[in-house]
Motif scaffolding. Structure first.
Motif, PDB file in Angstrom:
ATOM      1  N   LYS A 109       0.887  -1.024   0.131  1.00 27.50           N
ATOM      2  CA  LYS A 109       0.047  -0.128  -0.065  1.00 27.50           C
ATOM      3  C   LYS A 109       0.812   1.288  -0.125  1.00 27.50           C
ATOM      4  O   LYS A 109       2.076   1.267   0.639  1.00 27.50           O
ATOM      5  CB  LYS A 109      -0.933  -0.056   1.372  1.00 27.50           C
ATOM      6  N   PRO A 110       0.498   2.137  -0.763  1.00 27.68           N
ATOM      7  CA  PRO A 110       1.293   3.472  -0.769  1.00 27.68           C
ATOM      8  C   PRO A 110       1.352   4.139   0.626  1.00 27.68           C
ATOM      9  O   PRO A 110       0.239   4.166   1.401  1.00 27.68           O
ATOM     10  CB  PRO A 110       0.647   4.432  -1.754  1.00 27.68           C
ATOM     11  N   LYS A 111       2.542   4.760   1.088  1.00 28.38           N
ATOM     12  CA  LYS A 111       2.675   5.128   2.137  1.00 28.38           C
ATOM     13  C   LYS A 111       2.001   6.731   2.423  1.00 28.38           C
ATOM     14  O   LYS A 111       2.446   7.468   1.412  1.00 28.38           O
ATOM     15  CB  LYS A 111       3.901   5.092   2.858  1.00 28.38           C
ATOM     16  N   LEU A 112       1.063   6.773   3.369  1.00 26.86           N
ATOM     17  CA  LEU A 112       0.419   8.216   3.252  1.00 26.86           C
ATOM     18  C   LEU A 112       0.730   8.773   4.845  1.00 26.86           C
ATOM     19  O   LEU A 112       0.618   8.242   5.757  1.00 26.86           O
ATOM     20  CB  LEU A 112      -1.060   8.097   3.139  1.00 26.86           C
ATOM     21  N   LYS A 113       1.209  10.088   4.637  1.00 27.83           N
ATOM     22  CA  LYS A 113       1.632  10.675   6.025  1.00 27.83           C
ATOM     23  C   LYS A 113       0.850  12.145   5.762  1.00 27.83           C
ATOM     24  O   LYS A 113       0.844  12.746   4.928  1.00 27.83           O
ATOM     25  CB  LYS A 113       3.024  11.168   6.042  1.00 27.83           C
ATOM     26  N   SER A 114      -0.061  12.296   6.927  1.00 28.33           N
ATOM     27  CA  SER A 114      -0.785  13.550   6.947  1.00 28.33           C
ATOM     28  C   SER A 114      -0.443  14.430   7.863  1.00 28.33           C
ATOM     29  O   SER A 114       0.207  14.271   9.072  1.00 28.33           O
ATOM     30  CB  SER A 114      -2.067  13.263   7.310  1.00 28.33           C
ATOM     31  N   ALA A 115      -0.620  15.805   7.654  1.00 28.43           N
ATOM     32  CA  ALA A 115      -0.174  17.113   8.565  1.00 28.43           C
ATOM     33  C   ALA A 115      -1.281  18.011   8.368  1.00 28.43           C
ATOM     34  O   ALA A 115      -1.725  18.198   7.255  1.00 28.43           O
ATOM     35  CB  ALA A 115       1.212  17.360   8.479  1.00 28.43           C
ATOM     36  N   SER A 116      -1.786  18.853   9.477  1.00 26.08           N
ATOM     37  CA  SER A 116      -2.652  19.764   9.278  1.00 26.08           C
ATOM     38  C   SER A 116      -1.962  21.104   9.059  1.00 26.08           C
ATOM     39  O   SER A 116      -0.820  21.599   9.590  1.00 26.08           O
ATOM     40  CB  SER A 116      -3.240  20.113  10.347  1.00 26.08           C
ATOM     41  N   LEU A 117      -2.198  21.914   8.005  1.00 22.49           N
ATOM     42  CA  LEU A 117      -1.724  23.128   7.886  1.00 22.49           C
ATOM     43  C   LEU A 117      -2.238  24.192   8.638  1.00 22.49           C
ATOM     44  O   LEU A 117      -3.263  24.151   8.960  1.00 22.49           O
ATOM     45  CB  LEU A 117      -1.819  23.461   6.101  1.00 22.49           C
ATOM     46  N   SER A 118      -1.424  25.273   8.649  1.00 21.91           N
ATOM     47  CA  SER A 118      -2.060  26.526   9.583  1.00 21.91           C
ATOM     48  C   SER A 118      -3.339  27.170   8.841  1.00 21.91           C
ATOM     49  O   SER A 118      -3.833  27.667   9.407  1.00 21.91           O
ATOM     50  CB  SER A 118      -0.914  27.489   9.923  1.00 21.91           C
ATOM     51  N   THR A 119      -3.011  27.048   7.437  1.00 23.89           N
ATOM     52  CA  THR A 119      -4.108  27.764   6.549  1.00 23.89           C
ATOM     53  C   THR A 119      -5.506  27.063   6.663  1.00 23.89           C
ATOM     54  O   THR A 119      -5.645  25.845   6.752  1.00 23.89           O
ATOM     55  CB  THR A 119      -3.770  27.784   5.006  1.00 23.89           C
ATOM     56  N   ILE A 120      -6.546  27.984   6.930  1.00 29.00           N
ATOM     57  CA  ILE A 120      -7.764  27.455   7.271  1.00 29.00           C
ATOM     58  C   ILE A 120      -8.413  26.759   6.076  1.00 29.00           C
ATOM     59  O   ILE A 120      -8.223  27.135   4.839  1.00 29.00           O
ATOM     60  CB  ILE A 120      -8.810  28.528   7.513  1.00 29.00           C
ATOM     61  N   GLY A 121      -8.686  25.320   6.322  1.00 28.44           N
ATOM     62  CA  GLY A 121      -9.330  24.802   5.252  1.00 28.44           C
ATOM     63  C   GLY A 121      -8.687  23.883   4.372  1.00 28.44           C
ATOM     64  O   GLY A 121      -8.966  23.183   3.438  1.00 28.44           O
ATOM     65  N   ILE A 122      -7.261  23.942   4.827  1.00 27.20           N
ATOM     66  CA  ILE A 122      -6.201  23.187   3.910  1.00 27.20           C
ATOM     67  C   ILE A 122      -5.528  21.896   4.689  1.00 27.20           C
ATOM     68  O   ILE A 122      -5.041  22.396   5.818  1.00 27.20           O
ATOM     69  CB  ILE A 122      -5.404  23.880   3.311  1.00 27.20           C
ATOM     70  N   THR A 123      -5.760  20.649   4.117  1.00 27.73           N
ATOM     71  CA  THR A 123      -5.009  19.548   4.772  1.00 27.73           C
ATOM     72  C   THR A 123      -3.992  19.082   3.893  1.00 27.73           C
ATOM     73  O   THR A 123      -4.334  18.805   2.543  1.00 27.73           O
ATOM     74  CB  THR A 123      -6.156  18.469   5.105  1.00 27.73           C
ATOM     75  N   GLU A 124      -2.791  18.916   4.549  1.00 22.97           N
ATOM     76  CA  GLU A 124      -1.631  18.316   3.631  1.00 22.97           C
ATOM     77  C   GLU A 124      -1.385  16.960   3.984  1.00 22.97           C
ATOM     78  O   GLU A 124      -1.079  16.633   4.970  1.00 22.97           O
ATOM     79  CB  GLU A 124      -0.453  19.255   3.831  1.00 22.97           C
ATOM     80  N   SER A 125      -0.946  16.113   2.926  1.00 25.76           N
ATOM     81  CA  SER A 125      -0.308  14.852   3.114  1.00 25.76           C
ATOM     82  C   SER A 125       0.461  14.591   2.114  1.00 25.76           C
ATOM     83  O   SER A 125       0.835  15.168   1.060  1.00 25.76           O
ATOM     84  CB  SER A 125      -1.647  13.865   3.155  1.00 25.76           C
ATOM     85  N   SER A 126       1.124  13.431   2.082  1.00 19.17           N
ATOM     86  CA  SER A 126       2.129  12.991   1.210  1.00 19.17           C
ATOM     87  C   SER A 126       2.139  11.357   0.951  1.00 19.17           C
ATOM     88  O   SER A 126       1.779  10.687   1.952  1.00 19.17           O
ATOM     89  CB  SER A 126       3.674  13.346   1.497  1.00 19.17           C
ATOM     90  N   MET A 127       2.364  10.962  -0.090  1.00 17.05           N
ATOM     91  CA  MET A 127       1.972   9.689  -0.378  1.00 17.05           C
ATOM     92  C   MET A 127       3.407   8.940  -1.177  1.00 17.05           C
ATOM     93  O   MET A 127       3.706   9.855  -2.228  1.00 17.05           O
ATOM     94  CB  MET A 127       0.817   9.430  -1.161  1.00 17.05           C
ATOM     95  N   ARG A 128       3.877   8.123  -0.754  1.00 17.63           N
ATOM     96  CA  ARG A 128       5.063   7.404  -1.357  1.00 17.63           C
ATOM     97  C   ARG A 128       4.462   6.169  -2.163  1.00 17.63           C
ATOM     98  O   ARG A 128       4.327   5.213  -1.716  1.00 17.63           O
ATOM     99  CB  ARG A 128       6.371   7.062  -0.581  1.00 17.63           C
TER     100      ARG A 128
END
Length: 246
Positions: free
Chosen positions: A3-22
């Protein structure tokens, strides 16, 4: 299958969520899910809108003005501005300075060397994917309730023969979710290779397996497409960069 590796993190900007997938073949893809309505209200809403507007080129502003309806126009401007800001971070330029060109099939790319990117938005949600390692495509769709007649009609336009046979065997209660998950994965693939629906989606056979990752081959090159853990059905795909292709 890994399964692709997914890492999530919340950004300080309202309404935006960041993640990365390998992906299993190596490419790293950065993904942002954007709530296009999160900053639409309140005392600072107008200020935010005009700040977003100021990042657009003259042509983009003209396109925005052609969009009917204030809500749809605001969402389009917000999505485009966020894409420009993110590309600016990757290229070390201001959002306004990011120069985009368009391929023969209409897919945008950076005028100078830089990462591959893809933007998709549906109603009040947007997903942006950026990768330095591979061509990337993303799609998100609001799962509206479709009639069985609509589903049957649309499915003939984008399902392979084997997919249609499998789809016909599903229970009515299973078809809505299966339909949208197949759609977003196929559109993500077509956007990654830069053709959109100019390539017949019926030539891509993904099937209805429940795994988060599907691999296949197009034009003699391997691709991967993965489901995203988003609020609505969404998928991201990677395709190897070819020589001379932005």
């Amino acid at each position: 299958m890994m399964k692709p590796k997914l890492k999530s993190a919340s950004l300080s900007t309202i309404g935006i969520t960041e993640s990365s997938m390998r992906f299993t073949s190596g490419p790293l893809v950065h993904i942002w899910e954007v709530d296009l309505d999160a900053q639409a209200h309140g005392l600072k809403a107008q200020k935010r809108y005009w700040a977003n507007w100021s990042t657009l080129t003259d042509k983009e502003q003209m396109r925005a003005l052609s969009i009917i309806g204030d809500v749809h126009r605001r969402r389009w401007v917000t999505a485009r501005a966020e894409l420009r800001r993110l590309l600016g971070c990757f290229t070390k330029k201001s959002a306004k300075e990011v120069l985009l060109e368009y391929g023969k099939h209409g897919a945008p790319y950076l005028a100078s060397d830089g990462p591959s990117f893809s933007l998709s938005h549906s109603e009040g949600r947007a997903v942006i994917a950026i990768s330095n390692d591979a061509l990337v495509g993303v799609d998100v769709e609001r799962p509206v309730r479709l009639s069985q007649c609509d589903i049957e009609g649309i499915s003939t336009l984008f399902m392979s023969a084997s997919e249609k046979a499998h789809f016909a065997s599903l229970k009515d209660c299973e078809r809505q979710a299966a339909f949208f998950w197949l759609w977003v994965r196929k559109e993500a693939i077509l956007k990654a290779i830069g053709t959109g629906f100019l390539l017949d989606p019926r030539d891509i056979d993904i099937g209805f397996d429940q795994s988060s990752l599907h691999t296949g081959t197009l034009y003699g090159s391997p691709y991967e497409v993965a489901k995203l853990d988003a609020l609505w059905p969404a998928a991201v795909s990677t395709f190897p960069k070819r020589g001379g292709q932005a």
